[in-house]
Design an enzyme around this catalytic site. Sequence first.
Site, PDB file in Angstrom:
ATOM      1  CD  GLU A  87      -2.717  -1.401   0.054  1.00 32.17           C
ATOM      2  OE1 GLU A  87      -3.093  -0.385  -0.575  1.00 32.17           O
ATOM      3  OE2 GLU A  87      -3.018  -2.558  -0.295  1.00 32.17           O
ATOM      4  CG  HIS A  97     -14.744  -3.657 -10.522  1.00 31.51           C
ATOM      5  ND1 HIS A  97     -16.055  -3.930 -10.867  1.00 31.51           N
ATOM      6  CD2 HIS A  97     -14.757  -3.340  -9.207  1.00 31.51           C
ATOM      7  CE1 HIS A  97     -16.823  -3.801  -9.798  1.00 31.51           C
ATOM      8  NE2 HIS A  97     -16.063  -3.439  -8.781  1.00 31.51           N
ATOM      9  CG  HIS A 118     -11.889   0.148  -2.909  1.00 32.20           C
ATOM     10  ND1 HIS A 118     -10.841  -0.720  -3.042  1.00 32.20           N
ATOM     11  CD2 HIS A 118     -11.332   1.352  -2.630  1.00 32.20           C
ATOM     12  CE1 HIS A 118      -9.705  -0.064  -2.881  1.00 32.20           C
ATOM     13  NE2 HIS A 118      -9.966   1.187  -2.616  1.00 32.20           N
ATOM     14  N   GLY A 172      -7.484   1.678   3.422  1.00 31.29           N
ATOM     15  CA  GLY A 172      -7.280   0.490   4.236  1.00 31.29           C
ATOM     16  C   GLY A 172      -7.986  -0.753   3.733  1.00 31.29           C
ATOM     17  CG  ASN A 173     -11.083  -0.472   0.900  1.00 32.97           C
ATOM     18  OD1 ASN A 173     -12.160  -0.785   1.367  1.00 32.97           O
ATOM     19  ND2 ASN A 173     -10.793   0.781   0.541  1.00 32.97           N
ATOM     20  NE  ARG A 176      -3.301  -0.357   4.970  1.00 34.56           N
ATOM     21  CZ  ARG A 176      -3.359   0.814   5.591  1.00 34.56           C
ATOM     22  NH1 ARG A 176      -2.694   1.000   6.713  1.00 34.56           N
ATOM     23  NH2 ARG A 176      -4.081   1.802   5.094  1.00 34.56           N
ATOM     24  CB  THR A 177      -9.457  -4.335   5.790  1.00 35.15           C
ATOM     25  OG1 THR A 177      -9.131  -3.161   6.535  1.00 35.15           O
ATOM     26  CG2 THR A 177     -10.639  -5.029   6.440  1.00 35.15           C
ATOM     27  NE  ARG A 198      -2.384  -6.992   1.483  1.00 33.43           N
ATOM     28  CZ  ARG A 198      -2.658  -5.841   0.868  1.00 33.43           C
ATOM     29  NH1 ARG A 198      -3.355  -5.853  -0.262  1.00 33.43           N
ATOM     30  NH2 ARG A 198      -2.258  -4.685   1.374  1.00 33.43           N
ATOM     31  CE1 TYR A 234      -2.639  -3.903  -5.731  1.00 31.01           C
ATOM     32  CE2 TYR A 234      -0.488  -3.408  -6.655  1.00 31.01           C
ATOM     33  CZ  TYR A 234      -1.413  -3.253  -5.650  1.00 31.01           C
ATOM     34  OH  TYR A 234      -1.133  -2.471  -4.571  1.00 31.01           O
TER      35      TYR A 234
END
Length: 245
Positions: free
Chosen positions: A46, A130, A172, A177-178, A180-181, A183, A209
Amino acid sequence: MKSFDFESLQRKQEQLAALRPLTAGEVARLREEFIIENTYNSNAIEGSTLTLGETALVLEGITIDKKPLKEHLEAVGHRDAFLYILELVQQQVPVSEKVIKDIHSLVLVDRAQDKGVYRRVPVTIAGAVHAPPQPYLIMPQMEELIQKHEAMQNNNFFERAALFHLLFEGIHPFIDGNGRTGRLLITLQLLQHGYLPISVKFTDRKRYYDCFGSFYSTGSAEAMLNLIGEYEEAELDRYIAMLEG
């Protein structure tokens, strides 16, 4: 959907379970090493500039000169979110919107107003095929995601985890923080099913990715499924070799 060799992973999981158990000290040491590596990799994906060594120091409470306070807080927040996941596993708490928001609140420790709050503005993801939904669609799509996840209880577990991650990141739901959250949610699901946690490496970020591009272009989760499966297999092999040795 073509599945990774789940039966092979299951056999290795059973093989690992049959070996002598690790001592409490060994478990703690391996967990500490994983937390450092996982925190470094996930935050580096990130954009964090902390090195692996610097991440270890930060988690010991040492401030790194000339590195942003934000990156220090992100490292501590990610560590705390992982420890929270261990509590959820111990208490057998299923994935829910509350759990997701709680994990996000720990991950985004440096942004009090955005912690655990669905975004209220539209966003775009650079280079993505997307487009995340408009804010008013986030809540119903998150509810649908949880329902879909629960309805897939009898499906191949790794397929469920891969599909959940792809759809979550596609929604999303948070302003930041999407990744990290999301994963950490993979890790939660692995641990809930008796598997080892995995860390998507910073050096593999392009392949990671590309999994999203593949899914949103073709509808197949195979690329993400294979990525998660390969990481899990590597961890199982490492633990088995360590205990047999």
